[in-house]
Design an enzyme around this catalytic site. Structure first.
Site, PDB file in Angstrom:
ATOM      1  N   LYS A 174     -11.564  -1.372   8.455  1.00  0.00           N
ATOM      2  CA  LYS A 174     -10.609  -2.078   9.308  1.00  0.00           C
ATOM      3  C   LYS A 174     -11.109  -1.980  10.759  1.00  0.00           C
ATOM      4  O   LYS A 174     -11.762  -2.865  11.269  1.00  0.00           O
ATOM      5  CB  LYS A 174      -9.212  -1.471   9.188  1.00  0.00           C
ATOM      6  CG  LYS A 174      -8.732  -1.239   7.770  1.00  0.00           C
ATOM      7  CD  LYS A 174      -8.512  -2.509   6.985  1.00  0.00           C
ATOM      8  CE  LYS A 174      -7.872  -2.190   5.637  1.00  0.00           C
ATOM      9  NZ  LYS A 174      -7.790  -3.371   4.760  1.00  0.00           N
TER      10      LYS A 174
ATOM     11  N   ASP B 166      -0.531   7.313   6.868  1.00  0.00           N
ATOM     12  CA  ASP B 166      -1.709   6.519   6.539  1.00  0.00           C
ATOM     13  C   ASP B 166      -1.829   5.459   7.631  1.00  0.00           C
ATOM     14  O   ASP B 166      -1.043   4.516   7.685  1.00  0.00           O
ATOM     15  CB  ASP B 166      -1.534   5.880   5.160  1.00  0.00           C
ATOM     16  CG  ASP B 166      -2.699   4.975   4.765  1.00  0.00           C
ATOM     17  OD1 ASP B 166      -3.569   4.711   5.609  1.00  0.00           O
ATOM     18  OD2 ASP B 166      -2.719   4.516   3.611  1.00  0.00           O
TER      19      ASP B 166
ATOM     20  N   TRP C 120       0.812  -1.218   0.000  1.00  0.00           N
ATOM     21  CA  TRP C 120       0.000   0.000   0.000  1.00  0.00           C
ATOM     22  C   TRP C 120       0.837   1.256   0.000  1.00  0.00           C
ATOM     23  O   TRP C 120       0.480   2.256  -0.645  1.00  0.00           O
ATOM     24  CB  TRP C 120      -0.989  -0.018   1.162  1.00  0.00           C
ATOM     25  CG  TRP C 120      -2.117  -0.967   0.891  1.00  0.00           C
ATOM     26  CD1 TRP C 120      -2.373  -2.153   1.510  1.00  0.00           C
ATOM     27  CD2 TRP C 120      -3.122  -0.824  -0.129  1.00  0.00           C
ATOM     28  NE1 TRP C 120      -3.467  -2.758   0.945  1.00  0.00           N
ATOM     29  CE2 TRP C 120      -3.957  -1.963  -0.055  1.00  0.00           C
ATOM     30  CE3 TRP C 120      -3.392   0.153  -1.083  1.00  0.00           C
ATOM     31  CZ2 TRP C 120      -5.045  -2.150  -0.909  1.00  0.00           C
ATOM     32  CZ3 TRP C 120      -4.476  -0.028  -1.937  1.00  0.00           C
ATOM     33  CH2 TRP C 120      -5.284  -1.169  -1.840  1.00  0.00           C
TER      34      TRP C 120
END
Length: 364
Positions: free
Chosen positions: A198, A174, A104
């Protein structure tokens, strides 16, 4: 999947049972309005109260001062990969720098490079994304627009330790997959962002926490919807927001604040879960391989393999028969992955650990 299935998926992840019960009721009719949450107007007094409560709960849980703006956005982290350099990298003394430590963060760096000139401060790809750097030892140019990193690499199961000191340049994190899993020091960061699915609820909403001084960098002329100032000035209600996702996020923050008690309490629970699972995996010796180097193991995502795709597949079948789902590894590395987000209970982790121990006889 049965109603009692144990969800270890990397996302969408598990939700607390109390939140699921409240959500189920709200889909039929909100106690406050008598209308389904799915049909509530984003201009209603009820929704403005939800926006206010969500922000208030986040400030309480994380200790966020008024020096920071909080806004609720759409588009997930993928949109932020472009919005952040668009807003904060123009006219800076040096390009923004990116830590490429996994799937990511590499995506974030690649997307930013489409918008502005960037620099990779550290790249873990040559080592197979199995370890992380010490952020404070990186050679980052002092005039850099910012340093961006992903605090928890969901795919590879890597997690940075908490940042405790101010950085030499603005720090942008992030935190999508470990946000609200433990306390943080917000004042260390210039921006924190985290999408849901999440620890925050269903997909559809992204939280952005931004140092107000950073807003002064934003160039004029950006499309309104891509300008952070637009969303902040409109109280996260510039265009029709994801009402349902923000409502569930608010329920999650209530659960953390009033049921769990604090992020310190949540961290204690998460640490126990991670110790239980890693302990079971380590006890299997050469039978199983954990992807991340021991120092950098994530408490949220545990990526591992039996070293044989047939055994990995066989374990998935066995786990499903025992009511466990979502254990497939990410397509980029394969194998298996157990995500231990906040709502995954210690009992569920114990069931998984016992199943791994019992399955290990197939390795002989």
């Amino acid at each position: 999947m049965t109603p009692n299935s144990l969800n270890f998926s990397g996302g969408p992840g598990a939700l607390p049972q109390a939140v699921l019960a409240q959500t189920r009721e709200a889909i039929a009719a909100l106690p406050e309005t008598g209308l389904s949450v799915l049909g509530m107007s984003h201009r209603s007094d009820w929704f403005y109260s939800i926006l206010h409560e969500a922000e208030s709960n986040l400030r309480h849980l994380l200790g966020i001062s008024d020096d920071y703006a909080i806004t609720f956005l759409q588009g997930g982290s993928s949109l932020q990969f472009a919005m952040i350099p668009m807003n904060f990298a123009a006219g800076a003394g040096a390009p923004p720098e990116y830590v490429s430590s996994g799937y990511w963060s590499a995506r974030a760096a690649a997307e930013a490079a489409r918008v502005r000139t960037t620099r990779i401060a550290w790249d873990g790809r040559p080592g197979g994304y199995r370890k992380l750097p010490d952020l404070y030892t990186l050679d980052v140019a002092r005039p850099s627009a910012y340093l961006h990193y992903v605090s928890n690499e969901t795919v590879e199961g890597l997690q940075f330790p908490a940042c405790e000191e101010a950085f030499a340049v603005p720090l942008v994190a992030d935190m999508s997959s470990d946000f609200l899993s433990k306390p943080i020091r917000p004042g260390v960061f210039s921006m924190i962002y985290a999408h849901a699915q999440k620890n925050l609820g269903p997909a559809g909403v992204t939280v952005a926490i931004i140092d107000r001084s950073l807003l002064e960098r934003i160039p004029n002329g950006l499309p309104s919807i891509l300008d952070f100032r637009t969303h902040i000035s409109h109280g996260s209600n510039y265009n029709t927001p994801p009402v349902f996702a923000i409502y569930v996020l608010t329920l999650i923050t209530r659960w953390l604040r009033f049921d769990i008690g604090s992020l310190t309490a949540m961290q204690d629970i998460n640490e126990r879960k991670a110790r239980r699972l890693y302990g079971a995996l380590d006890a299997l010796g050469d039978c199983v391989t954990v992807h991340a180097d021991r120092r950098w193991r994530s408490q949220m995502n545990v990526a591992f393999t039996f070293g044989d795709a047939r055994l990995d597949d066989a374990f998935l079948v066995s786990a499903r028969e025992q009511g466990m789902v979502g254990l497939e590894g990410h397509r980029s590395i394969g194998g298996l992955r157990a995500s231990l987000y906040n709502a995954v209970t210690p009992q569920a982790v114990g069931t998984l650990a016992d199943a791994l121990t019992a399955f290990s006889v197939h390795c002989i």
